[in-house]
Design a protein around this motif. Structure first.
Motif, short mmCIF file in Angstrom:
data_model
loop_
_atom_site.label_atom_id
_atom_site.label_comp_id
_atom_site.label_asym_id
_atom_site.label_seq_id
_atom_site.Cartn_x
_atom_site.Cartn_y
_atom_site.Cartn_z
N MET A 1 -99.20 76.53 -54.08
CA MET A 1 -98.81 76.43 -55.50
C MET A 1 -98.81 77.77 -56.24
SD MET A 1 -97.47 73.68 -56.22
CE MET A 1 -97.14 73.88 -57.88
N ARG A 2 -99.78 78.60 -55.81
CA ARG A 2 -100.01 80.10 -56.40
C ARG A 2 -98.97 81.10 -55.72
NH1 ARG A 2 -104.90 81.43 -54.65
NH2 ARG A 2 -105.58 79.95 -56.11
N GLN B 1 -95.53 79.94 -57.46
CA GLN B 1 -95.16 80.52 -58.75
C GLN B 1 -95.11 81.96 -58.58
OE1 GLN B 1 -98.79 79.77 -61.18
NE2 GLN B 1 -97.64 79.65 -62.93
N GLN B 2 -95.78 82.69 -58.02
CA GLN B 2 -95.34 84.15 -57.62
C GLN B 2 -93.89 84.36 -57.23
OE1 GLN B 2 -98.47 85.48 -55.29
NE2 GLN B 2 -99.93 85.69 -56.69
N VAL C 1 -91.29 82.26 -57.82
CA VAL C 1 -90.34 81.87 -58.97
C VAL C 1 -90.20 83.04 -60.03
CG1 VAL C 1 -90.09 80.11 -60.78
CG2 VAL C 1 -90.68 79.38 -58.36
N GLU C 2 -91.34 83.64 -60.23
CA GLU C 2 -91.54 84.57 -61.33
C GLU C 2 -91.00 85.71 -60.77
OE1 GLU C 2 -95.77 85.17 -61.91
OE2 GLU C 2 -95.80 83.49 -63.19
N LYS D 1 -86.32 77.42 -64.22
CA LYS D 1 -87.36 78.15 -63.22
C LYS D 1 -88.15 77.19 -62.88
CE LYS D 1 -86.77 83.32 -63.93
NZ LYS D 1 -87.71 84.43 -64.34
N ALA D 2 -88.75 76.61 -63.56
CA ALA D 2 -89.93 75.62 -63.37
C ALA D 2 -89.66 74.57 -62.17
CB ALA D 2 -90.50 75.09 -64.53
#
Length: 111
Positions: free
Chosen positions: A47-48, A51-52, A54-55, A95-96
């Protein structure tokens, strides 16, 4: 006759109560530790990483949404991404909801 036998059993158990309770809890602790290292920790790492990614999404990246849409990013905003899912068909996606991000210049399909 029954009362003295009950007191005798309780007195014997009270002497070993601390050690017995630790031994009875030890398998549960061991199961939790194994569960943590085999299930929870890898999921947190995955997940980390997502998330990186996606950012850091940028134009021309290939993305897959949680709904299953596959497309190429054409525009990046603060919370939204514009994705081209077919020639001249663009949709705005939060984005989420991105489930996978492949950087531009990735391996082409074998079609």
């Amino acid at each position: 006759m029954f009362i003295p036998a009950a007191h005798a059993q309780a007195a014997g158990a009270a002497a070993d109560g601390g050690l017995a309770s630790i031994i009875s809890i030890a398998p549960l602790v061991l199961i939790f530790v194994v569960f943590y290292f085999l299930m929870i920790r890898p999921q947190q790492k995955r997940m980390r990483t997502l998330q990186q990614a996606v950012e850091a999404v940028k134009k021309n990246d290939s993305v897959v949404t949680a709904g299953g849409l596959v497309g190429k990013v054409t525009k990046v905003e603060d919370r939204l991404v514009e994705v081209e899912i077919a020639p001249n068909v663009r949709v705005k996606v939060v984005k989420a909801t991105l489930a996978e991000v492949t950087p531009f210049g990735g391996k082409p399909a074998n079609d």
